[in-house]
Structure formats: C-alpha cells, structure tokens
Scaffold this active site. Structure first.
Site, short mmCIF file in Angstrom:
data_model
loop_
_atom_site.label_atom_id
_atom_site.label_comp_id
_atom_site.label_asym_id
_atom_site.label_seq_id
_atom_site.Cartn_x
_atom_site.Cartn_y
_atom_site.Cartn_z
N CYS A 27 0.78 -1.24 0.00
CA CYS A 27 0.00 0.00 0.00
C CYS A 27 0.81 1.29 0.00
O CYS A 27 0.52 2.19 -0.77
CB CYS A 27 -0.91 0.03 1.22
SG CYS A 27 -2.37 -0.94 0.98
N ARG A 51 15.80 2.01 3.85
CA ARG A 51 15.63 0.82 3.02
C ARG A 51 14.95 -0.28 3.82
O ARG A 51 15.41 -1.43 3.85
CB ARG A 51 16.98 0.37 2.44
CG ARG A 51 16.85 -0.51 1.20
CD ARG A 51 18.20 -1.03 0.71
NE ARG A 51 19.10 0.04 0.40
CZ ARG A 51 20.34 0.15 0.90
NH1 ARG A 51 20.81 -0.75 1.73
NH2 ARG A 51 21.11 1.17 0.56
N SER A 52 13.84 0.04 4.49
CA SER A 52 13.10 -0.96 5.27
C SER A 52 12.40 -1.93 4.32
O SER A 52 12.16 -1.62 3.16
CB SER A 52 12.06 -0.28 6.15
OG SER A 52 10.99 0.19 5.35
N ASP A 94 20.63 4.15 2.93
CA ASP A 94 20.40 3.62 4.27
C ASP A 94 21.55 4.07 5.17
O ASP A 94 22.52 4.64 4.68
CB ASP A 94 20.32 2.09 4.20
CG ASP A 94 19.44 1.55 5.32
OD1 ASP A 94 19.22 2.27 6.30
OD2 ASP A 94 18.97 0.41 5.19
#
Lengths: 345, 345
Positions: A180, A215-216, A238
């Site tokens: 999402c 950068r999850s 990151d």
C-alpha cells in the site's frame, strides 16, 4: 511580490490525490454483487494504531465498505498482553468466508515476529500487500498473476517479460497486489506529473532520478524496486550503504571504460553507488524520505532546485524551509495509502 | 524483448500535438462574426517558402480561415527581383481593413533587412509575433497588454509583476503574442509533461534544466527567455558563448561562496555559464536544437539518459541513435507552429 522574495514551492496535501481514487473506488464498489467486508485486527494499546483503525473505519463507512474492528490482547484490557491472541484472530478471519479483507495494525511484537504474522494473513485477503509473495512479484517485476497461484507452496511463475510492460491484463490473471504505502507514493508521483503518461506503461519514470531514504522491508526497499521497475534511476540510501536500482545500468563499452551504453533490463538490477547522500540529492528530481525518527532531517541546502519532496515517515523528515528549494512538497501520504488498501480489497 | 536489448525512446511526431489545438481553433473560429482573413506574402522563388505557403493554405482551408496568397517579385516571374515589391505589399495589407492577419515568407533579403520588414507589418496583424514589441514583452515577461498600446510609439507599459503569474486576463488587456516557433516548442513541452500543470501558471517549468542550442533572434533567444520566464533553468548555447537564463540565480550567501540561496526574479536574468556543452547536456532534462545546418549533430553520447529531445531546425540536428538515450524525441514542430499562427490570427 518583490524581486528579492524567494517564491515557495507548492505544499500539496494528500487530500486532492486521495480524492482522485474516491470515485474509482466507489464505481468498483457499485459493481460488486456482495458488499465487501474488511476486518481490522487491533491487538495493542498503541494510540497511533487506534487512531489509524478509526480512520480506516471512517473511510470504509464513507465508501460503503463494511468494516469490523476485532479487538484482542491489550486492545481489550491492560490486563491482557500486547498482541495476545492476534495469530488466532488472523487464522479465524482467514477461514471466515464472509470476510474479504484483513488488516492488522502493526507494529505489535517487533520486526521479526510481525513479519511472521504478515505471512499468516491469507494472500487472498491481504489488502496491504505485505505477504512475501507480493514482495517477490514486485522485486521480479511480475505484474500479473493467476490468483490461485497465491495458494501454491512454490513462488508465482514469472509471466514473460514483455507482459510486464502491458497495461491490460492477460486472460486469467489479476494484477499482483503492490504494498500500500509504496503504491500510494507512486500515485503521488503520477498526480504530480513525475510519472509521464505519454511514456509506455512500465517505463513512465524513465529519465527521473529519485532518492529514497531508508531501506526498510515495508516501505523503502519495495518502493525503490517499484520505481526502478518503472524506469527511474533510484538511489536507495540507508545508514550503512547507498545503492542504485535501475533497469538501465551503464556498462563499459570498451577497454577505455567509457560509460555510454545502457542495457535495458526487464526488471531492475541493484549495485553499490559511488555517490554520497549530498551528491545523490544534487542529482535527484524526487526525494522520498521514510525515516521513523524525529531527529532525522533532509538538508534543504543539498536539494536540487525545483525537486519534488515526499515525506512518508510519521515524523517530519524535511526541514521547515524545504519549499525554498522544492517545487512541490507532500508532507504525508497516509490518506492515499488508505484508498490503495480499499482498492486492493 | 531480450535482456540485452536497449529499449528505444518514444518517437513523437507533431501531429497528435497539433491535433490538440485543432478543436480549440475551430471553436474560436465558430464564435467569430466575420470570417477571419489571412494574407500570405511570397516574394521569392524559394521552394521551401512556396511549400510552406501551400501548407498554410491547406491548414487555413481545413479550418475555415480565408487565405489569400499575394505574390510579388521573383515569386511572380524570374524576370523580377527577389523580394521586389514586398514592402509595398505589406503596407497595402496593413491598410486593408478586410485583412486580419499578415504572414510574410522569410528569408527574403537577409537577416538585417528581413528584420526591418518584420517591423513594417502592423503589430495588430502580426500573426507570427515577429514585431519587436512582442519580443520586448517576452524578454520582460509582460504577458498581458492593452491592444492599442501596440500602436503607440513608446514601448508597452509593463504590467505589474504578479500579473505575469496570473492565468486570467486583467480587464481591458489581451495576451501578448508569443513568436510562433518558441510557442510551438512550449506546447510540445506541455504535451510531453515537461511543463507541470499542477505548478502555478508562469512557473510550470520550475525544476527543469533545458539546453537550447543556437541563439538566433527568431527562435533561440526568445525561446530561452520564454522557458526561463516559465521557471526553467535554461542553458543557451551558441558558437561563441554559453549563457544561463533563470529566474532563480544562485547567489553567494556568505564569504565562503556557498551557493545555496535562490532569489526569485519576476523575469529571467542572463549570466555567462561556466558549463561546457557536454556538461550542459549531462544535466539537461530537455535538449532543443535549432541549428540551420546539415552537418551539426548533438552527440547522443552526451545526453542525459531519459531526456526529451526536440529538433526545431529544418535539418536533422540529432543523431540517428538519439532514442537510445532520449525517452521522447520530437523530430519537427512545424505542424504545431502553424496552429499557433492561426491561433494568433
């Protein structure tokens, strides 16, 4: 306006972007023979989660989607543990045929255990697109899937490459769900004209340089992959490293190492970047920040004049004067995210 | 498509762009109480001019505009001189109240004498926008004028700055005519999404870096000014020099010469550039070339990956492989130019 005044960029709140999906979602709902039913599972005492659950309810009711909030654990009583009973609640909702979509309010236990829970939600009911199969498809630029393949124990069979560039669905397939929040960011980029509608589908961000900060697994990495699959040159930043995601890596043409030939890949490739954050920002047409920290700020001074800045974090990742350099600043995308969720439902 | 294939950018011919103006022009014409009449003045034996005159006729007839071609000098007979009688023909057309627009097919005598002839055409009938008053307005970002001011011997009074940012016309004014070819290029940039419609009018190219190759008075210089007035950072390249046109020049903030503050000007300022052509192209989102030479070519190797390239020259200024780097390539804008002309009429 005096000559010396710095003109500020446009402050673009998510409402007008979300509004463009309201009609689309309403039309789709009007065509449904049964009223779709979404269940929200709240298992913690966290105020933001409660707030977000109530916000989901409001949006669903507004659109005519049935929303049930299932409380468990600490959401019922402080005597119960945080997250107690959440796995059982998910399994029950998976099995209940009257429920079409499931949304779990994270964080609950922490990164690893929450990731486990995300795999428990049936991919057929996963409105948030958090199941690893959707991430796998995204990283492999697989845009269309056979729905039943989601239930197979193996990974989705890749659809031939050129089909990733088609806007229409091949027969017997549906669009793979895109997580999402990354999808909401893409919708913001379409709205702001960063995605160019006259370019072919699957390559509409070609020519744009985009920095994604953080950068999850939930936002940063899938977002970088998605943008690169759509043609952008993405610089993923990151704490530990800076990488580039691109479909057109520059490869040396001869022994003199002149970097002139692009090779077009059907999906992005990732390689380490030689750029610093400051250098990346100086090149970037778009800067997206998703750092969950109050103290982290992108330096306005480093931005390219006229860039588009999008804050995806719950905290303010841009400085107050960001619009001195940004032509457009979107401070939050949550309202767009929720429409993506109902759309997925 | 195999992994190793370089995907080519979009080849965009001018027809679909021109088509977007056909309806607009037809609607305006339907509202006219008298049928507008355009006179073309052809005074040379030049084949391209003859061809262009016939093309004007065809487009006018197609739209219901009356077109009369007035021949003079060598256009009538090889016994007469090139350009003979052209000044008299212009004066006659100026005085003829049944004629609403005048178009002279240049080149006739050469740069200086042709420039003189362009001032002879009444600015009220100058459909091409070649009169110096229109250039003056363009260079000063004066977008709205009182029509009768065109007949005054002094320059147009500048409209207050903030009015240049308004899309609606202030009472009693009309839009100042913009030279046809630069305006056609702007329309191409609007069509291709380089101009961003969600930014405020008068600043829709903000954030874009555009190189304009050639700095002629007819195309290159007015185009650079127009784009810079609309917010772009324009790098104007000529054989002798490279200049930057911008509304937001970077000025040193302190003695360390850190270039962080932009000052917004109501119209562009011009300053010498330290960039080479190669450096300019590496930065440019858009490259526009208007060099009237068969041998001049923009090096594809120097282009930024995914840029938009527009050829405004009658000759091909881009290499055959331009679409290996350009996301969009527009090989010619003539068909759009002619609609701008009829629109001005």
């Amino acid at each position: 306006m005096s000559e010396a005044t710095a003109r500020q960029g446009l402050l673009l709140k998510a409402d007008p972007i979300a509004a463009t999906f309201r009609d689309e979602v309403k039309d789709s709902l009007a065509k449904c023979t049964t009223r779709p039913r979404l269940v929200g599972i709240l298992a913690t005492s966290s105020s933001p989660s409660k707030y977000y659950a109530e916000f989901t309810r409001k949006q669903c009711e507004d659109l005519g989607v049935e929303f049930t909030l299932k409380l468990t654990g600490a959401a019922i009583s402080p005597d119960l543990g945080e997250g107690e009973g959440v796995e059982e609640a998910i399994i029950e909702a998976n099995e209940d045929e009257s429920i079409h979509g499931i949304m779990v309010y994270f964080p609950i236990f922490g990164v690893v255990q929450d990731h486990y829970l995300q795999q428990i939600v049936s991919p057929l009911k996963d409105v948030e697109g958090l199941h690893f199969k959707f991430h796998y498809n995204l990283y492999h630029n697989i845009r269309f899937i056979e729905p039943m393949s989601l239930l197979a124990s193996t990974n989705t069979l890749p659809v031939p490459t050129d089909i990733a560039d088609r806007e229409e669905l091949p027969a017997g397939t549906v669009k793979s769900i895109i997580p999402c929040t990354p999808l909401a960011v893409v919708k913001c980029l379409e709205f702001t004209g960063v995605y160019n509608k006259i370019l072919p589908y699957g390559d509409r961000a070609y020519g744009k340089t985009i920095t994604v900060i953080n950068r999850s697994e939930v936002v940063g990495r899938p977002l970088a992959a998605l943008l690169a699959n759509d043609g952008a040159r993405v610089i993923s930043v990151d704490i530990n490293s800076i990488q580039e995601y691109t479909k057109r890596p520059r490869v040396p043409t001869d022994t003199t190492e002149s970097l002139t030939v692009q090779r077009y890949h059907p999906r992005h490739v990732v390689h380490p970047s030689h750029l610093s954050l400051q250098e990346a920002l100086a090149l970037s047409d778009v800067v997206i920040s998703a750092v969950p920290s109050q103290s982290y700020k992108v330096k306005t001074e480093w931005l390219k004049d006229g860039c588009v800045c999008i804050n995806v974090s719950g905290e303010k990742n841009f400085e107050k004067d960001v619009r001195d350099k940004a032509s457009i600043y979107i401070p939050a995308v949550g309202k767009v995210t929720i429409f993506m969720l109902i759309r997925n439902l």
